[in-house]
Design a protein around this motif. Structure first.
Motif, PDB file in Angstrom:
ATOM      1  N   ASP A   1      -0.753 -11.195   6.903  1.00  0.00           N
ATOM      2  CA  ASP A   1      -1.174 -11.060   5.511  1.00  0.00           C
ATOM      3  C   ASP A   1      -0.219 -11.805   4.577  1.00  0.00           C
ATOM      4  N   ARG A   2       1.090 -11.762   4.915  1.00  0.00           N
ATOM      5  CA  ARG A   2       2.095 -12.432   4.079  1.00  0.00           C
ATOM      6  C   ARG A   2       3.262 -12.880   4.938  1.00  0.00           C
ATOM      7  N   ALA A   3       4.050 -13.810   4.405  1.00  0.00           N
ATOM      8  CA  ALA A   3       5.251 -14.270   5.094  1.00  0.00           C
ATOM      9  C   ALA A   3       6.312 -14.605   4.059  1.00  0.00           C
ATOM     10  N   ASP A   4       7.544 -14.219   4.357  1.00  0.00           N
ATOM     11  CA  ASP A   4       8.689 -14.531   3.510  1.00  0.00           C
ATOM     12  C   ASP A   4       9.662 -15.358   4.329  1.00  0.00           C
ATOM     13  N   TYR A   5       9.951 -16.580   3.870  1.00  0.00           N
ATOM     14  CA  TYR A   5      10.848 -17.498   4.565  1.00  0.00           C
ATOM     15  C   TYR A   5      12.134 -17.586   3.775  1.00  0.00           C
TER      16      TYR A   5
ATOM     17  N   GLY B   1      21.110 -21.301 -10.391  1.00  0.00           N
ATOM     18  CA  GLY B   1      22.106 -22.310 -10.728  1.00  0.00           C
ATOM     19  C   GLY B   1      22.346 -23.382  -9.677  1.00  0.00           C
ATOM     20  N   ALA B   2      21.741 -23.263  -8.491  1.00  0.00           N
ATOM     21  CA  ALA B   2      22.031 -24.205  -7.417  1.00  0.00           C
ATOM     22  C   ALA B   2      20.990 -25.318  -7.320  1.00  0.00           C
ATOM     23  N   GLY B   3      19.783 -25.089  -7.841  1.00  0.00           N
ATOM     24  CA  GLY B   3      18.732 -26.078  -7.737  1.00  0.00           C
ATOM     25  C   GLY B   3      18.185 -26.229  -6.326  1.00  0.00           C
ATOM     26  N   GLN B   4      18.559 -25.325  -5.421  1.00  0.00           N
ATOM     27  CA  GLN B   4      18.074 -25.348  -4.050  1.00  0.00           C
ATOM     28  C   GLN B   4      17.108 -24.198  -3.835  1.00  0.00           C
ATOM     29  N   ILE B   5      16.181 -24.381  -2.891  1.00  0.00           N
ATOM     30  CA  ILE B   5      15.221 -23.321  -2.581  1.00  0.00           C
ATOM     31  C   ILE B   5      15.941 -22.187  -1.858  1.00  0.00           C
ATOM     32  N   ASP B   6      15.758 -20.980  -2.365  1.00  0.00           N
ATOM     33  CA  ASP B   6      16.319 -19.784  -1.735  1.00  0.00           C
ATOM     34  C   ASP B   6      15.330 -19.216  -0.725  1.00  0.00           C
ATOM     35  N   ARG B   7      14.055 -19.068  -1.159  1.00  0.00           N
ATOM     36  CA  ARG B   7      13.054 -18.485  -0.269  1.00  0.00           C
ATOM     37  C   ARG B   7      11.648 -18.905  -0.692  1.00  0.00           C
ATOM     38  N   LEU B   8      10.727 -18.761   0.254  1.00  0.00           N
ATOM     39  CA  LEU B   8       9.309 -18.999   0.032  1.00  0.00           C
ATOM     40  C   LEU B   8       8.576 -17.697   0.307  1.00  0.00           C
ATOM     41  N   GLU B   9       7.668 -17.316  -0.579  1.00  0.00           N
ATOM     42  CA  GLU B   9       6.879 -16.101  -0.406  1.00  0.00           C
ATOM     43  C   GLU B   9       5.412 -16.501  -0.334  1.00  0.00           C
ATOM     44  N   ALA B  10       4.829 -16.462   0.867  1.00  0.00           N
ATOM     45  CA  ALA B  10       3.442 -16.859   1.082  1.00  0.00           C
ATOM     46  C   ALA B  10       2.563 -15.620   1.186  1.00  0.00           C
ATOM     47  N   THR B  11       1.422 -15.632   0.481  1.00  0.00           N
ATOM     48  CA  THR B  11       0.528 -14.476   0.484  1.00  0.00           C
ATOM     49  C   THR B  11      -0.933 -14.920   0.556  1.00  0.00           C
TER      50      THR B  11
END
Length: 168
Positions: A106-110, A81-91
């Protein structure tokens, strides 16, 4: 990939390497400002309106201020509901660069709300000629520090007290 394997091999074989179960290290030459715009480039983008995600694939590069994150696949999760990025999940093999320092995993969570990047699996951090490896690294972007956990291995290059050619 060969460079990574050589560094990891050197970490395992070096008799003078330091070994520990956890370590605090500096990461990044400057504190990261998470209020700066995020720029994403990729070969493909798929948006899923029903679950509030966007999937970038193929040569994904994300930039924010001095920080760069590269991976084959990045899932962007928006706050409900906010339209803002909460997190990025890179794999798929991730590289995170800040200033002169670089980390691979191997992976990163921002998590953008907490300003924290968690890198998991075969983490390799290079700082100049020094290298550290671990199972997990948590980067605290607000203060430019990181915590490495799991089996931590370090190769630290001794600093030279004399410049080449001095004293001859």
């Amino acid at each position: 990939m060969l460079k990574r394997l050589l560094l990891i091999s050197a970490l395992c074989l070096t008799g003078g390497a330091a070994f520990a179960q956890g370590a605090n290290v500096a990461f990044g030459s400057v504190q990261q400002d998470s209020s700066l715009p995020i720029e994403v480039s990729a070969d493909n983008l798929s948006v899923n309106q029903s679950d509030g995600t966007a999937l970038y694939t193929g040569n994904v590069v994300i930039g924010q201020g001095e920080m760069r994150l590269a991976a084959p696949r990045v899932l962007v999760v928006y706050a409900e509901g906010a339209g803002q990025i909460d997190r990025l999940e890179a794999t798929g093999g991730v590289t995170l660069v800040s200033g002169e320092e670089a980390a691979e995993a191997d992976r990163a969570d921002y998590n953008l709300q907490d300003n924290v990047v968690v890198m998991i699996g075969n983490v390799l951090l290079t700082q100049g000629g020094n290298a550290l490896s671990s199972d997990r690294m948590t980067v605290y972007l607000k203060d430019g520090t990181a915590q490495m956990d799991g089996r931590v291995r370090s190769i630290i290059q001794p600093s030279s007290n004399t410049e080449e050619g001095e004293g001859q």
